[in-house]
Design a protein around this motif. Structure first.
Motif, PDB file in Angstrom:
ATOM      1  N   UNK A 184      20.582  18.041 -52.533  1.00  0.00           N
ATOM      2  CA  UNK A 184      20.261  19.013 -51.498  1.00  0.00           C
ATOM      3  C   UNK A 184      20.119  18.278 -50.165  1.00  0.00           C
ATOM      4  N   UNK A 185      20.884  18.727 -49.165  1.00  0.00           N
ATOM      5  CA  UNK A 185      20.884  18.070 -47.860  1.00  0.00           C
ATOM      6  C   UNK A 185      20.810  19.131 -46.774  1.00  0.00           C
ATOM      7  N   UNK A 186      19.971  18.887 -45.760  1.00  0.00           N
ATOM      8  CA  UNK A 186      19.919  19.755 -44.589  1.00  0.00           C
ATOM      9  C   UNK A 186      20.254  19.005 -43.309  1.00  0.00           C
ATOM     10  N   UNK A 187      20.559  17.728 -43.405  1.00  0.00           N
ATOM     11  CA  UNK A 187      20.900  16.946 -42.221  1.00  0.00           C
ATOM     12  C   UNK A 187      22.360  17.158 -41.830  1.00  0.00           C
ATOM     13  N   UNK A 188      22.634  17.131 -40.525  1.00  0.00           N
ATOM     14  CA  UNK A 188      24.011  17.185 -40.060  1.00  0.00           C
ATOM     15  C   UNK A 188      24.776  15.962 -40.550  1.00  0.00           C
ATOM     16  N   UNK A 225      18.556   9.358 -36.323  1.00  0.00           N
ATOM     17  CA  UNK A 225      19.870   9.302 -35.724  1.00  0.00           C
ATOM     18  C   UNK A 225      20.990   9.147 -36.724  1.00  0.00           C
ATOM     19  N   UNK A 226      22.192   9.527 -36.292  1.00  0.00           N
ATOM     20  CA  UNK A 226      23.361   9.460 -37.156  1.00  0.00           C
ATOM     21  C   UNK A 226      23.676   8.034 -37.576  1.00  0.00           C
ATOM     22  N   UNK A 255      21.175  13.586 -35.088  1.00  0.00           N
ATOM     23  CA  UNK A 255      22.301  13.428 -36.008  1.00  0.00           C
ATOM     24  C   UNK A 255      23.634  13.786 -35.364  1.00  0.00           C
ATOM     25  N   UNK A 256      23.585  14.237 -34.111  1.00  0.00           N
ATOM     26  CA  UNK A 256      24.807  14.576 -33.395  1.00  0.00           C
ATOM     27  C   UNK A 256      25.016  13.612 -32.234  1.00  0.00           C
TER      28      UNK A 256
END
Length: 736
Positions: A184-188, A225-226, A255-256
């Motif tokens: 399960x992932x909610x990160x961009x 951060x990404x 993350x963007x």
């Protein structure tokens, strides 16, 4: 000496990958990558060698898979990070007898979610060798999720480490993953090459007492951060002990964004202070000896085609580049180091060649500065362009660098700081001979630097971003002459003045924001010993030739670089080096991408082998881990579909007639294996001879030496299968 280099000789090749000079300058720790045939993996082993060259390197006991060696401030101890069996003699963080005694081994499973380490073995921890007392390393940390990085406090009694610290709920989710439950992932940034599926677990800095193992979490020193899963927090403790520097991305949408800002925090905790403004992707932090300033290397977080530069940052947040006037990039391995309070040393890539430069930390060297004083100065006089510098470190007037020499191997050399402007061969002391037997026993490739000039043609394919708005105007326009340098590797007996045509492999480098320079590489000698010439052009898009040269490819993949590569190949044919009937192409990562473009534009290759590439940028968006840089270059695919199509080779796959060997890593999330599958099926559907090889368990960079051997043997077999001089078949491959 053998006539051809056997593929199994790969196991005999080693390379240095990290160096750390002791505070007194008398010793250097070096991590060496070695091939382990029994375990079928690449090992990172830790050695120590005196900088005066008085003895051979000493391997430290049981330190396989070590990384990040850092000396204690007094030089008596050497810390490193490694995933080793738990130190039973010192059970750091041992629970009370009435508490749950679940061991690390019982709780360490498959590593998913940005975790360090991985597999079913122990997690990476901080270990310390006492080099005065001797004996094996002592375990300092015992964190359930392991540690990633560390630095010593100035008194040598404490260290700062970065480590993931899941909540109870997050730990339950990690356990679910490791028990083959749903992800399960909610990160961009939902995946990262080399780390796996991401999660919401936060990485913090912890201050740890070396003797007792007691630790304190610094609440406001955390990562985001990404790029954080790739570069970490990079903690660096100031010499005066009052601040710890680290990097993080706390922009509105971390993350963007590829930015990594510099922060500092007190070792006792409290609020972190942000020193940069979201316009840097800081890496390789290092304090000046007096603790007043930091240096680091940085790309432009919105445009990686801009040269990577050396920056100086003071405690008030005043930040500037001290390398901007060079219009050259800090090398991939050229982390800036301080020589004294005012002077920095860093490796600079300059036209397919790396050498150290010194920088005045007080100099005003921005490109548009009104005055330029004490600008960058090249070091290692008389070094020569037939070899290149990789790793660099310095302490107490002693500089150690690794030198990559196609004819000598890849080894460490020591140079006194006072001799940096003297001819290198007169003052350098060789410290290692890591590949002595290989160099003596195998026929090494001969290295040549060849310059090709050709007339610029109109750009093929559509443009991405408008160069008038997004990039400096290109140095090259239609009808002008373009100059492209290539590294060319030939059989050792090849005579460039009286040549005989040889089968030739066009081998573009990855990146594309990278470059080829003279290097000792097993694959070069493997192919040249079999009669091939290996051509490695620094096409437009390569770094080390200035921003305009590199940035011309931004948003225009499959255009300028294809023209340059074919021009370099034509040049070798015209010189009588390359046999026009026995031409081949291969490349890895962007080299594979470029090979995909090549075979849609020409049928002159007898066979080609695109490796671990991307061929349809629309379908790779969101399935790879590069959404930030891709959007920076091309915009968003649903807004600019034609730009994505123009930057892909798959839409032109109907033009491919060249037999293709297409390879991929099963777990490659930089260039997903589905890309290779699309290319393979598309050419096979047309009846073009093709073969797909997927390396199970491998990511973008193969780690199993057996797979590396298989790769080389398979490429040779594929090329020989379609080589006219070897009795090429008629191309029939059946319908599968």
């Amino acid at each position: 000496m053998s006539e051809t280099v056997p593929a199994e000789a790969l196991y005999d090749v080693s390379r240095p990958v990290e160096v750390a000079v002791s505070p007194d300058g008398e010793r250097v720790a070096v991590v060496v990558a070695e091939q382990d045939g029994e375990e079928e993996t690449t090992r990172a082993s830790l050695f120590v060698v005196p900088t005066d060259g008085s003895r051979a390197p000493h391997r430290l006991a049981r330190a396989s898979d070590a990384s990040q060696p850092v000396w204690s401030p007094d030089g008596t101890r050497l810390g490193f990070v490694a995933a080793r069996d738990r130190d039973r003699a010192r059970a750091v963080g041992r629970p009370d007898e009435d508490e749950d005694t679940e061991t690390a081994e019982e709780h360490s499973g498959d590593d998913e979610g940005g975790n360090t380490g991985g597999g079913d073995g122990p997690k990476p921890q901080l270990w310390v060798f006492d080099l005065e007392r001797g004996g094996d390393a002592i375990q300092v940390t015992d964190r359930e999720e392991g540690v990633r990085e560390f630095d010593w406090g100035p008194e040598g009694e404490r260290v700062v480490v970065s480590a993931r610290d899941p909540t109870d709920e997050q730990q339950a989710q990690l356990d679910q993953r490791r028990d083959d439950g749903p992800i399960e992932v909610e990160r961009l940034q939902h995946k990262v090459e080399g780390s796996g599926w991401t999660d919401d677990v936060t990485t913090y800095l912890f201050v740890v007492d070396v003797e007792s193992g007691e630790e304190r979490r610094l609440e406001d020193a955390y990562g985001q951060g990404a790029r954080e899963p790739l570069v970490g927090l990079q903690p660096a403790w100031s010499p005066d002990g009052d601040r710890i520097a680290f990097v993080s991305n706390r922009t509105e949408r971390p993350d963007d964004s590829a930015a990594m800002d510099v922060y500092t925090v007190a070792p006792e905790g409290g609020d972190a202070e942000r020193l940069t403004d979201g316009d840097v992707a800081a890496n390789d932090l290092a304090w000046s000896p007096d603790g007043t300033r930091l240096t680091f290397a940085s790309w432009d977080p919105e445009n990686m085609y801009v040269p990577r530069e050396v920056y100086v940052l003071d405690r008030e947040g005043a930040c500037r580049s001290v390398s901007g006037t060079l219009d050259r990039t800090v090398s991939w391995f050229g982390s800036p180091v301080w020589l004294d309070d005012d002077t920095i040393l860093a490796g600079i890539a300059d036209e397919g060649w790396v050498r150290p430069y010194t920088f005045d930390a007080d100099a005003a060297t921005e490109p548009d500065a009104e005055t330029v004083t004490d600008g960058p100065e090249p070091a290692l006089a008389g070094f020569g362009r037939e070899r290149t510098v990789r790793l660099i470190d310095a302490a107490n007037g002693q500089v150690v660098c690794s030198v990559d020499d196609p004819s000598e191997g890849h080894d460490l050399y020591g140079v006194e700081r006072s001799s940096l402007d003297v001819a290198f061969d007169e003052v350098a002391t060789r410290l290692t001979r890591l590949n002595e037997s290989f160099v003596e026993e195998q026929p090494l490739a001969a290295s040549h630097r060849v310059t090709t000039e050709h007339t610029e043609t109109a750009r093929d394919g559509n443009a991405g971003l408008d160069p008038a708005e997004e990039a400096p105007e290109s140095e090259h326009v239609e009808g002008e002459r373009v100059s492209v340098e290539s590294m060319v590797y030939t059989p050792p007996a090849f005579d460039p003045e009286n040549p005989e045509p040889h089968p030739t492999i066009l081998w573009p480098h990855g990146g594309p924001m990278s470059y080829d320079d003279p290097t000792f590489r097993f694959s070069h000698s493997y192919f040249t010993s079999r009669g091939y010439i290996v051509l490695k052009p620094n096409y437009r898009g390569s770094s080390s030739y200035g921003r305009a040269f590199c940035e011309t490819l931004r948003g225009r993949w499959g255009t300028d670089e294809v023209v340059d590569q074919l021009a370099a190949l034509d040049d070798l044919v015209d010189r009588g080096w390359a046999d026009p009937d026995r031409l081949f192409a291969t490349g890895f990562s962007y080299g594979g991408i470029s090979t995909g473009f090549l075979v849609t534009r020409t049928d002159r290759f007898a066979a080609a082998a695109p490796e671990h590439g991307i061929y349809d940028r629309r379908s790779s968006f969101g399935t790879d881990d590069t959404h930030v840089s891709t959007a920076n270059d091309l915009g968003l695919p649903w807004e600019n579909p034609e730009v994505y199509k123009a930057n892909s080779s798959l839409p032109d796959v109907g033009e491919v007639e060249t037999p293709l060997l297409v390879t991929a890593g099963e777990n490659d999330w930089r260039c997903p294996p589905t890309q290779a599958e699309q290319l393979y099926v598309s050419v096979r559907k047309q009846g073009v001879p093709a073969k797909l090889v997927v390396y199970q368990g491998e990511g973008h960079e193969p780690g199993d030496p057996d797979n590396a051997v298989h790769r080389l043997e398979t490429i040779v077999e594929w090329f020989e299968r379609f080589d006219p001089a070897c009795g090429s078949p008629d191309g029939e491959s059946g319908d599968g």
